[in-house]
Design a protein around this motif. Structure first.
Motif, PDB file in Angstrom:
ATOM      1  N   GLU A   1       1.209   1.490  10.872  1.00 49.93           N
ATOM      2  CA  GLU A   1       2.638   0.156  10.891  1.00 49.93           C
ATOM      3  C   GLU A   1       2.905   0.147   9.191  1.00 49.93           C
ATOM      4  O   GLU A   1       1.787   0.404   8.534  1.00 49.93           O
ATOM      5  CB  GLU A   1       1.947  -1.004  11.203  1.00 49.93           C
ATOM      6  N   PRO A   2       4.038  -0.325   8.947  1.00 48.82           N
ATOM      7  CA  PRO A   2       4.178  -0.262   7.796  1.00 48.82           C
ATOM      8  C   PRO A   2       3.323  -0.868   6.725  1.00 48.82           C
ATOM      9  O   PRO A   2       2.922  -2.319   7.240  1.00 48.82           O
ATOM     10  CB  PRO A   2       5.578  -1.154   7.430  1.00 48.82           C
ATOM     11  N   GLY A   3       2.808  -0.734   5.783  1.00 49.68           N
ATOM     12  CA  GLY A   3       1.344  -1.460   4.978  1.00 49.68           C
ATOM     13  C   GLY A   3       0.185  -1.062   5.413  1.00 49.68           C
ATOM     14  O   GLY A   3      -0.654  -1.242   4.601  1.00 49.68           O
ATOM     15  N   ASP A   4       0.281   0.072   6.538  1.00 55.64           N
ATOM     16  CA  ASP A   4      -1.222  -0.082   6.373  1.00 55.64           C
ATOM     17  C   ASP A   4      -2.166   1.095   5.535  1.00 55.64           C
ATOM     18  O   ASP A   4      -2.946   1.136   5.066  1.00 55.64           O
ATOM     19  CB  ASP A   4      -1.607   0.919   7.924  1.00 55.64           C
TER      20      ASP A   4
ATOM     21  N   PRO B   1      -0.397   2.905   2.063  1.00 60.57           N
ATOM     22  CA  PRO B   1       0.571   2.998   1.089  1.00 60.57           C
ATOM     23  C   PRO B   1       1.480   4.373   0.598  1.00 60.57           C
ATOM     24  O   PRO B   1       2.395   4.445   0.638  1.00 60.57           O
ATOM     25  CB  PRO B   1      -0.049   2.508  -0.272  1.00 60.57           C
TER      26      PRO B   1
ATOM     27  N   ASP C   1       3.421   5.365   3.670  1.00 61.75           N
ATOM     28  CA  ASP C   1       4.663   4.671   3.368  1.00 61.75           C
ATOM     29  C   ASP C   1       5.732   5.855   1.933  1.00 61.75           C
ATOM     30  O   ASP C   1       6.936   5.947   2.641  1.00 61.75           O
ATOM     31  CB  ASP C   1       4.676   3.151   3.024  1.00 61.75           C
TER      32      ASP C   1
END
Lengths: 253, 172
Positions: A28-31, A33, A36
């Motif tokens: 998930e986004p933020g899992d 950095p 991402d």
């Protein structure tokens, strides 16, 4: 379960039972950095592949003899029909290229199937995911500087553009004893699925293949007897000399 | 055109998030000396460039195949086959084994290791990819650069040989 008895679980299943569940984790986004950042960089076009590119290249012929390559050495030796139309010197090998380039991202090598044209033989790979999924583009049959047939996206002119010759047209169904023998050797060795150590046994198998193919004038030559380091007997095809030769290779390859 | 671009980005976003962890675990486990960041970056950049050629049902296998190639190519100064043999010499868990919540006793693990190391490099590779990376069918074929049918046959044979080596350890 402590010893591998005949009632013990399958070892593959045992290994699989130890598979980490983490490999199926959806990020998930933020899992992460760093992940991402990589995703954003790729989408922004600021990351380029380092050069490996593409799925696994298979540079060796698709048909393989017990892990050793069926070597198709110097083939028909026909002379070019014109300045741009050439015959391959290696009549048994075919490469399907993903790009109109002498250094394609993907290059799938195999033995020529004489029942179809080279382009017809490569075309399915543009649908099955090997080279693409949306069907074959226009394909051209070229002859590389090493005398192998290469099928690339494009036209005959494209062959010349990348430094190859355009291959002279072929008639599907033309007899090709070298390809038939190469395929038969491969199938025989693959069916054995073992390291063949006895040269006499290998020679007998090869002579039977020649007889089955009805290939006149072909012989078997023991070029490289097996050794302690390379105990397995492999076979290669010299189409020009109408010869099957044996070579040694290490066990486990 | 913009709609196509948005769809493409959405597909890549999904592919990236679904398979990043598995590709990372593969590279960490199989190529502990490779530059992880470089391999990951190159692998996913290649996927973005060739996204339209990646079959949906074989995304993970395709990515692991590219990561495998990239890592092997990054091991400089050695023949590719030597590098592959080295990478697949022993059982290589994906992550710390103690975290995998398994109940396989140490003696069994030892037997598994011995049987595994008696396999050819090709057999070890396909066993690893299937057992620890969870690749099957189209994924396994994509990772190895062969058809799913060929991959299935190879895996079947490799499993047979693995089983034979494993059971032989109990015989005098």
């Amino acid at each position: 379960m402590n010893s591998p008895t005949s009632t013990a679980p399958d070892p593959f299943e045992l290994l699989s039972s130890m598979r980490s569940p983490d490999i199926d984790r959806y990020l998930e986004p933020g899992d992460e950095p760093a992940a991402d950042a990589l995703l954003a960089s790729i989408l922004a076009g600021s990351v380029e592949p380092s050069g490996a590119g593409g799925p696994p290249r298979r540079r060796w012929p698709r048909r393989v003899v017990g892990g050793a390559v069926v070597l198709a050495v110097a083939g028909g030796g026909a002379v070019a029909a014109s300045r741009l139309l050439a015959e391959p010197t290696d009549t048994a090998s075919l490469s399907c290229y993903s790009d109109a380039s002498a250094e394609p991202a993907i290059q799938v090598a195999m033995v020529i199937d004489p029942s179809v044209t080279p382009a017809q033989q490569c075309a399915p790979m543009w649908s099955d995911g090997t080279l693409g999924t949306s069907g074959a583009p226009e394909l051209a049959s070229c002859v590389t500087d090493t005398g192998i047939t290469a099928v690339i996206p494009g036209t005959g002119d494209t062959c010349v553009d990348i430094g190859f010759d355009e291959r002279a047209p072929t008639e599907p169904g033309s007899p090709n004893p070298a390809a038939a023998i190469t395929n038969a050797i491969s199938d025989t060795w693959s069916a054995e699925d073992r390291c063949i150590r006895d040269v006499d046994e290998a020679v007998a198998m090869l002579e039977q293949i020649i007889a089955d193919a009805g290939a006149d004038g072909w012989t078997v030559e023991v070029l490289q007897p097996p050794t302690d380091d390379m105990p397995c007997v492999g076979a290669g095809v010299n189409a020009q000399a109408k010869q099957i030769f044996t070579a040694a290779y290490p066990d486990g390859h | 055109m913009a709609r196509h671009s948005a769809r493409r980005e959405a597909r890549f976003d999904g592919l990236f998030r679904a398979h990043y962890s598995s590709v990372e675990a593969f590279v960490r486990g199989q190529f502990p000396h490779a530059d992880l960041a470089e391999v990951m970056s190159s692998t996913f950049a290649t996927a973005w460039r060739r996204l339209d050629d990646i079959r949906v049902e074989a995304e993970r296998g395709w990515l692991i195949g590219v990561a495998n190639n990239t890592a092997l190519n990054s091991i400089r100064g050695r023949r590719r086959r030597d590098a592959r043999d080295e990478a697949y010499r022993t059982i290589t868990f994906r992550g710390p084994a103690e975290l995998h919540d398994h109940d396989v006793p140490p003696e069994t693990l030892e037997h598994l290791s011995v049987a595994f190391e008696r396999l050819s490099a090709s057999d070890r590779e396909i066993i690893q990819l299937a057992a620890f990376d969870g690749l099957t069918g189209a994924d396994l074929g994509a990772a190895l650069g062969v058809s799913p049918g060929t991959a299935a046959v190879r895996l079947h044979r490799a499993r047979q040989r693995f089983s034979e080596h494993y059971r032989k350890q109990d015989q005098p």
